[in-house]
Design a protein around this motif. Structure first.
Motif, PDB file in Angstrom:
ATOM      1  N   PRO A 566      -1.026  -9.640 -32.644  1.00 47.61           N
ATOM      2  CA  PRO A 566      -0.589  -9.405 -34.262  1.00 47.61           C
ATOM      3  C   PRO A 566       1.036  -9.108 -33.837  1.00 47.61           C
ATOM      4  CG  PRO A 566      -2.405  -8.145 -33.715  1.00 47.61           C
ATOM      5  CD  PRO A 566      -2.290  -8.805 -32.516  1.00 47.61           C
ATOM      6  N   PRO A 567       1.772  -9.668 -34.972  1.00 50.21           N
ATOM      7  CA  PRO A 567       3.175  -9.628 -35.181  1.00 50.21           C
ATOM      8  C   PRO A 567       3.693  -8.006 -35.203  1.00 50.21           C
ATOM      9  CG  PRO A 567       2.357 -11.202 -36.600  1.00 50.21           C
ATOM     10  CD  PRO A 567       1.223 -10.540 -36.151  1.00 50.21           C
ATOM     11  N   GLU A 568       2.747  -7.207 -35.561  1.00 48.19           N
ATOM     12  CA  GLU A 568       2.946  -5.904 -35.716  1.00 48.19           C
ATOM     13  C   GLU A 568       3.079  -5.133 -34.403  1.00 48.19           C
ATOM     14  OE1 GLU A 568       1.344  -6.892 -39.562  1.00 48.19           O
ATOM     15  OE2 GLU A 568       0.794  -7.025 -37.515  1.00 48.19           O
ATOM     16  N   THR A 569       2.064  -5.660 -33.797  1.00 54.08           N
ATOM     17  CA  THR A 569       1.844  -5.126 -32.206  1.00 54.08           C
ATOM     18  C   THR A 569       2.847  -5.626 -31.363  1.00 54.08           C
ATOM     19  OG1 THR A 569      -0.735  -5.228 -32.561  1.00 54.08           O
ATOM     20  CG2 THR A 569       0.215  -4.979 -30.317  1.00 54.08           C
ATOM     21  N   ARG A 570       3.378  -6.958 -31.562  1.00 52.39           N
ATOM     22  CA  ARG A 570       4.578  -7.481 -30.800  1.00 52.39           C
ATOM     23  C   ARG A 570       5.750  -6.672 -31.127  1.00 52.39           C
ATOM     24  NH1 ARG A 570       5.130 -14.101 -31.277  1.00 52.39           N
ATOM     25  NH2 ARG A 570       3.212 -13.813 -31.640  1.00 52.39           N
ATOM     26  N   LYS A 571       5.975  -6.282 -32.205  1.00 49.48           N
ATOM     27  CA  LYS A 571       6.988  -5.599 -32.700  1.00 49.48           C
ATOM     28  C   LYS A 571       7.177  -4.432 -32.085  1.00 49.48           C
ATOM     29  CE  LYS A 571       9.384  -3.714 -36.681  1.00 49.48           C
ATOM     30  NZ  LYS A 571       9.257  -3.410 -38.069  1.00 49.48           N
ATOM     31  N   LEU A 775      -9.497 -10.498 -32.611  1.00 49.74           N
ATOM     32  CA  LEU A 775     -10.462 -11.404 -33.510  1.00 49.74           C
ATOM     33  C   LEU A 775     -10.535 -10.810 -34.908  1.00 49.74           C
ATOM     34  CD1 LEU A 775     -12.056 -14.100 -33.811  1.00 49.74           C
ATOM     35  CD2 LEU A 775     -13.994 -12.910 -33.082  1.00 49.74           C
ATOM     36  N   ALA A 776     -10.788  -9.536 -34.777  1.00 43.92           N
ATOM     37  CA  ALA A 776     -10.687  -8.750 -36.113  1.00 43.92           C
ATOM     38  C   ALA A 776      -9.461  -8.768 -36.969  1.00 43.92           C
ATOM     39  CB  ALA A 776     -11.135  -7.273 -35.937  1.00 43.92           C
ATOM     40  N   TYR A 777      -8.331  -8.738 -36.164  1.00 42.87           N
ATOM     41  CA  TYR A 777      -6.972  -8.905 -36.748  1.00 42.87           C
ATOM     42  C   TYR A 777      -7.057 -10.152 -37.574  1.00 42.87           C
ATOM     43  CZ  TYR A 777      -1.970  -8.843 -37.631  1.00 42.87           C
ATOM     44  OH  TYR A 777      -0.758  -8.891 -37.983  1.00 42.87           O
ATOM     45  N   LYS A 778      -7.310 -11.301 -36.688  1.00 37.37           N
ATOM     46  CA  LYS A 778      -7.241 -12.874 -37.276  1.00 37.37           C
ATOM     47  C   LYS A 778      -8.162 -12.818 -38.309  1.00 37.37           C
ATOM     48  CE  LYS A 778      -6.308 -14.873 -32.799  1.00 37.37           C
ATOM     49  NZ  LYS A 778      -6.852 -15.631 -31.809  1.00 37.37           N
ATOM     50  N   SER A 779      -9.310 -12.181 -38.501  1.00 39.07           N
ATOM     51  CA  SER A 779     -10.287 -12.503 -39.376  1.00 39.07           C
ATOM     52  C   SER A 779      -9.738 -11.747 -40.827  1.00 39.07           C
ATOM     53  CB  SER A 779     -11.692 -11.673 -38.867  1.00 39.07           C
ATOM     54  OG  SER A 779     -12.568 -11.682 -40.136  1.00 39.07           O
ATOM     55  N   ILE A 780      -9.111 -10.539 -40.676  1.00 39.85           N
ATOM     56  CA  ILE A 780      -8.652  -9.942 -41.963  1.00 39.85           C
ATOM     57  C   ILE A 780      -7.368 -10.735 -42.599  1.00 39.85           C
ATOM     58  CG2 ILE A 780      -7.275  -7.872 -42.503  1.00 39.85           C
ATOM     59  CD1 ILE A 780      -8.693  -6.097 -40.581  1.00 39.85           C
ATOM     60  N   GLY A 781      -6.760 -11.435 -41.309  1.00 36.13           N
ATOM     61  CA  GLY A 781      -5.642 -12.069 -41.791  1.00 36.13           C
ATOM     62  C   GLY A 781      -6.120 -13.633 -42.740  1.00 36.13           C
ATOM     63  N   ARG A 801      -3.460  -2.803 -45.231  1.00 31.18           N
ATOM     64  CA  ARG A 801      -3.404  -1.402 -44.495  1.00 31.18           C
ATOM     65  C   ARG A 801      -4.496  -1.445 -43.346  1.00 31.18           C
ATOM     66  NH1 ARG A 801      -3.289   2.384 -49.959  1.00 31.18           N
ATOM     67  NH2 ARG A 801      -1.070   1.978 -50.298  1.00 31.18           N
ATOM     68  N   LEU A 802      -5.691  -1.902 -43.679  1.00 28.94           N
ATOM     69  CA  LEU A 802      -6.651  -1.984 -42.624  1.00 28.94           C
ATOM     70  C   LEU A 802      -6.298  -2.743 -41.401  1.00 28.94           C
ATOM     71  CD1 LEU A 802      -9.521  -1.104 -41.931  1.00 28.94           C
ATOM     72  CD2 LEU A 802     -10.379  -3.079 -43.164  1.00 28.94           C
ATOM     73  N   ARG A 803      -5.628  -3.912 -41.602  1.00 29.56           N
ATOM     74  CA  ARG A 803      -5.157  -4.649 -40.549  1.00 29.56           C
ATOM     75  C   ARG A 803      -4.042  -3.892 -39.902  1.00 29.56           C
ATOM     76  NH1 ARG A 803      -2.322 -10.460 -41.623  1.00 29.56           N
ATOM     77  NH2 ARG A 803      -0.745  -9.309 -42.563  1.00 29.56           N
ATOM     78  N   GLU A 804      -3.166  -3.165 -40.467  1.00 29.51           N
ATOM     79  CA  GLU A 804      -2.205  -2.578 -39.679  1.00 29.51           C
ATOM     80  C   GLU A 804      -2.621  -1.404 -38.798  1.00 29.51           C
ATOM     81  OE1 GLU A 804       1.582   0.220 -40.622  1.00 29.51           O
ATOM     82  OE2 GLU A 804       0.815  -0.898 -42.198  1.00 29.51           O
ATOM     83  N   GLN A 805      -3.892  -1.011 -38.949  1.00 32.41           N
ATOM     84  CA  GLN A 805      -4.853   0.085 -38.411  1.00 32.41           C
ATOM     85  C   GLN A 805      -5.233  -0.766 -37.061  1.00 32.41           C
ATOM     86  OE1 GLN A 805      -7.720   1.868 -40.733  1.00 32.41           O
ATOM     87  NE2 GLN A 805      -6.388   2.760 -42.260  1.00 32.41           N
ATOM     88  N   VAL A 806      -5.594  -1.897 -37.116  1.00 31.84           N
ATOM     89  CA  VAL A 806      -6.354  -2.796 -35.938  1.00 31.84           C
ATOM     90  C   VAL A 806      -5.227  -2.999 -35.207  1.00 31.84           C
ATOM     91  CG1 VAL A 806      -7.532  -4.889 -35.364  1.00 31.84           C
ATOM     92  CG2 VAL A 806      -8.062  -3.727 -37.617  1.00 31.84           C
ATOM     93  N   SER A 807      -3.880  -3.343 -35.681  1.00 24.91           N
ATOM     94  CA  SER A 807      -2.836  -3.666 -34.843  1.00 24.91           C
ATOM     95  C   SER A 807      -2.400  -2.428 -33.987  1.00 24.91           C
ATOM     96  CB  SER A 807      -1.716  -3.989 -35.763  1.00 24.91           C
ATOM     97  OG  SER A 807      -0.354  -4.337 -34.953  1.00 24.91           O
ATOM     98  N   ASP A 808      -2.598  -1.204 -34.908  1.00 24.23           N
ATOM     99  CA  ASP A 808      -2.259  -0.043 -33.974  1.00 24.23           C
ATOM    100  C   ASP A 808      -3.298   0.256 -32.623  1.00 24.23           C
ATOM    101  OD1 ASP A 808      -0.056   0.446 -35.695  1.00 24.23           O
ATOM    102  OD2 ASP A 808      -1.452   1.986 -36.985  1.00 24.23           O
ATOM    103  N   ARG A 809      -4.446  -0.093 -32.953  1.00 22.79           N
ATOM    104  CA  ARG A 809      -5.499  -0.059 -32.006  1.00 22.79           C
ATOM    105  C   ARG A 809      -5.154  -0.842 -30.856  1.00 22.79           C
ATOM    106  NH1 ARG A 809     -11.529   1.061 -33.309  1.00 22.79           N
ATOM    107  NH2 ARG A 809     -11.476   1.503 -31.125  1.00 22.79           N
TER     108      ARG A 809
END
Length: 865
Positions: A566-571, A775-781, A801-809
């Motif tokens: 995820p871009p947020e995770t990459r950042k 996969l959950a991140y992509k599914s939300i995307g 917001r939910l996708r951001e939480q997945v990215s944090d995990r």
């Protein structure tokens, strides 16, 4: 509740039956009658859980959903709005303690009351075994005879294949004449689905059909069940199906008669000795059904290619083998003339098709840059400040747009401009962040719209114009940018292509050179040499995680970057490196696309990559793009580059002259679809025409691989009928990974929901491991792509917001990948050191060698006489 009581009684009887059957099977293999206690000891693992398994399966299947909900409601459960799976799960849990049946106690009581029954069961079991053995002997003899008869019938059918063909041909001819005289023709429709009502057009005319296959495409007016990609549905029937049935029945009937007349005397009675209940018709069909079916398929193919006129003339001729053989041979001889006429017709149609190709595509892909625009070309190597200079011009303007190749870069510029006091909005296919008072926007290049006007536009990584799948987005942005000033950023090899595209438009060329030189290290790199500031590059997510696990186990703190992250995770991973919380980066070639980091040394852990088709050596441009990330002005006085092998070859690639980009990618546009709409409204026809279109010199067509594969899923279904062609193509074009079957299924379910006017299905989110979270991140995307396309922005905020939480995990999971990616022996599964060189441990390797040596020694010994 009576349904539960009925299910209970059935389950009790079923359990008793299964125990008795198990006893019989147990006893069959024993020479002497076993003791009751021995049976219970040997089979307790089967009997003890038997009741619960039988009861839960029986009650779950037999009791209606309504009764289940009522039962649960009486026990305080809320069932309104709960899906079927959860209702079943709760109901099963409640049923576990419902009137337990003590199967073992029942069995002991049964045997205690009737002690002689144990011996009776044993005798019955032995008798049953003997009967089965005798039946098997008889079956073996039967199968031997079956094989002999099958070989005989196959030879007879092969010898008389022409006779069977001619008889079937005649039957089809008579049926064609009858249908032409008695049946009604219906108007052809775009889809055979039942939503469209059929319209009668009157009687058939034989002259309207050249070949039989042309007529077989007509609709009978009847309805039949069909299937497509595993989905069953009803549709209008074509004449192909009843004629296919006619051919099958005719071939089987004539083949049966043929076999019956030619079988050796006595072979039938020999067969009936084994199967006295079979009648003669069943006997013949048993042996020739499969062979007749194969022959029918072959004959059907030949008849489809027949000319209608030949069969219409054949129909009234009484069947005689010699007469029909002569007619067929004459028809075959006449085909040469007809084929010549067909060839001429095909050439005429090809000319018409070429005219359509020119009309639809001909004028679309000629460069037409806006002459009223001033272009500024920022051309140079990686890490030379090109993007910085272009963004500086954009920040000074009253309005501006930045077009990025990646979501991450769009996000980076969005953060950067807002951090520097320039209000900037963000827009990608999966998210929108609209800042109050913002006249600047950062977005991915696919979000470009030529009607939106800006003072300054910045187009990054222009060399991507050559990408077969995405390149046309850069072409469109460059040639149709609606701005006073357009800044184009690209590598050295794109310069001539850009100048060619701009034609006579005004442009300023600014070329950049590296201030920080690159130096290739002479010694081969190993992981033990990893130092602070290194970026280690490999070309798969699996290799990134495995390498990071080795480094972490050796005490290094590591950041990771790979394409599916995820871009947020990459950042966040980049921020860890920038702040010094990690000392190393392990990355795929994603690091080469616009990521500016204080990297001391780029290390290539591999010299090859898999490009989606095959594994190949890196190109010179790829090596330069990645290696150019080494060195940062003001931090390192030079950038270092290291390789694990083939240093001279890789150094040569790094120093080679850039090969100019000579072609750019083209893809379908709105204008193309509008012109095509005059000829057809079928996307299937469009894909076929696109395949035939030869792109102009200097261009290459987008493959449209993913769009085609998705279209094949919905072709001929209700989904295709519900959307206008261009809108449907937009859904086919949504950017998500086709390599994830779960995402394709989610896309299909969402398309079905939209077409039926239902609520969109929510993504299924699992988080047991890193792969599931990604996969959950992509599914939300993907869900967000649909929400933004449908302008449902309020819902999108929640999912962002939910996708951001997945990215944090995911970010948290990456802090220690040694647990999930530890190396294990492929034989004994013992955990190995992450830097262990081999895939098997020393002990397993030693045992393998001992076995090999033992085998070799024995092989050398002379054999006994």
């Amino acid at each position: 509740m009576q349904e539960i009581m009925n299910a209970y009684e059935n389950a009790v009887q079923n359990t008793k039956y299964k125990i008795k059957e198990d006893i019989a099977v147990y006893m069959e293999q024993l020479k002497d009658i076993p003791a009751l206690a021995d049976y219970l000891k040997d089979r307790s693992h089967y009997i003890e859980p038997l009741w619960l398994n039988v009861w839960l399966n029986k009650v779950t299947a037999a009791v209606p959903k309504k009764v289940k909900k009522e039962y649960l409601q009486e026990r305080g459960f809320v069932t309104e709005g709960v899906d079927r799976k959860l209702i079943n799960r709760l109901f099963r849990n409640e049923m576990r303690s419902y009137k337990p049946f003590a199967a073992v106690d029942w069995f002991l009581e049964e045997m205690h009351e009737q002690p002689e029954k144990w011996a009776e069961i044993y005798e019955l079991a032995k008798t049953r075994l003997k009967e089965r053995e005798e039946a098997q002997k008889l079956e073996n003899a039967r199968m031997e005879l079956f094989g002999s008869i099958t070989c005989l019938t196959a030879g007879l059918l092969q010898d008389h294949e022409r006779l069977l063909f001619l008889k079937t041909r005649h039957a089809v001819a008579k049926k064609l004449v009858e249908d032409m005289r008695t049946k009604q023709r219906f108007k052809q429709i775009d889809t055979f689905m039942l939503e469209e009502k059929l319209q009668e057009l009157g009687a058939f005319k034989p002259v309207d059909y050249y070949r039989v296959s042309d007529f077989l495409k007509e609709l009978t007016g009847s309805i039949h069940k069909s299937s497509h990609h595993g989905r069953r549905f009803y549709e209008y029937e074509t004449y192909y199906f009843p004629y296919e049935h006619l051919v099958s029945v005719t071939v089987l009937k004539n083949a049966s008669k043929l076999i019956s007349e030619n079988l050796p005397e006595g072979i039938e009675s020999e067969y009936f000795r084994f199967d006295g209940d079979a009648d003669k018709d069943e006997f013949l069909s048993l042996f020739i059904a499969d062979q007749a079916e194969e022959l029918a398929i072959s004959i059907m193919g030949k008849i489809e290619e027949e000319y209608m006129s030949d069969l219409i003339e054949l129909a009234p001729v009484p069947f005689d083998i010699e007469t029909h053989q002569a007619i067929y041979e004459a028809d075959l001889a006449d085909r040469e003339k007809k084929l010549a006429a067909e060839k001429a017709e095909a050439e005429r149609k090809a000319a018409e098709e070429q005219k359509m190709l020119e009309d639809v595509f001909g004028r679309e892909y000629k460069p037409t840059a806006n002459k009223a625009v001033k272009y500024v070309l920022h051309i140079g190597e990686t890490n030379t400040g090109k993007t910085h200079q272009a963004l500086a011009a954009m920040k000074k303007a009253e309005s501006g747009i930045y077009l990025a190749p990646l979501r991450l870069l769009a996000l980076e510029v969005y953060d950067r401009l807002n951090g520097e006091g320039v209000p900037c909005s963000l827009k990608t296919g999966e998210e929108e962040k609209l800042e109050a008072g913002a006249s600047h926007i950062s977005c991915t290049v696919e979000m470009f719209h030529e009607k939106d006007a800006y003072e300054v536009a910045v187009i990054d990584e222009a060399q991507m114009i050559a990408d077969r799948d995405r390149g046309f987005s850069w072409y469109t942005a460059i040639t149709k940018a609606n701005a006073k000033e357009v800044h184009i950023i690209g590598s050295k090899n794109i310069k001539q292509m850009l100048i060619q595209l701009l034609g006579s438009s005004e442009y300023e060329l600014i070329e950049y050179k590296r201030d920080v030189p690159l130096k290739v290290e002479e010694q081969e790199f190993t992981l033990k040499k990893a130092r602070k500031g290194d970026a280690l590059v490999c070309f798969s997510r699996r290799q990134v995680l495995a390498t990071a696990a080795i480094l972490q186990s050796n005490g290094h703190k590591v950041s990771m970057i790979y394409g599916s992250m995820p871009p947020e995770t990459r950042k966040k991973q980049m921020q860890l490196f920038l702040s010094g919380q990690t000392s190393l980066i392990v990355s795929t070639d994603a690091i080469g696309m616009g990521l500016n980091l204080p990297i001391r040394r780029i290390v290539f852990l591999e010299n090859e990559k898999f490009d989606g088709t095959s594994r190949r050596r890196l190109t010179s441009q790829e090596v330069k793009q990645i290696a150019g990330r080494a060195g940062r002005k003001g931090i390192y006085d030079q950038g270092r580059v290291a390789f694990v092998s083939e240093i001279p070859k890789m150094k040569k690639l790094l120093e080679a002259e850039d090969k100019p980009v000579e072609v750019f990618a083209i893809a379908p546009t709105t204008s193309v679809f509008e012109r095509f709409h005059k000829y057809s409204r079928s996307l299937g026809d469009f894909f076929e025409l696109w395949e035939k279109y030869t792109s102009p010199e200097g261009t290459k067509k987008a493959e449209l691989t993913e769009e085609r594969s998705r279209y094949e899923i919905i072709e001929g279904t209700m989904i295709e009928t519900k959307f206008p062609m261009m809108e449907l193509y937009g859904y086919l074009h949504l950017p998500f990974s086709a390599r994830e079957p779960e995402l394709t299924e989610q896309w299909l379910q969402t398309m079905e929901a939209i077409s039926e006017g239902r609520e969109l299905p929510e993504p299924e989110l699992k988080d047991r491991n890193l792969e599931e979270m990604e996969l959950a991140y992509k599914s939300i995307g993907l869900h967000l792509l649909f929400l933004y396309k449908l302008a449902r922005r309020t819902e999108a905020v929640y999912w962002e917001r939910l996708r951001e939480q997945v990215s944090d995990r995911i970010h948290e999971e990456l802090k220690d990948v040694t647990k999930s990616h530890s190396k294990k022996c492929r034989i004994c599964k013992k955990t190995l050191r992450n830097d262990f060189r081999y895939s098997v441990c020393d002990d397993c390797h030693s045992r393998q060698n001992k076995r090999r040596n033992h085998f070799r020694q024995n092989k050398r010994k002379p054999g006994k006489l």
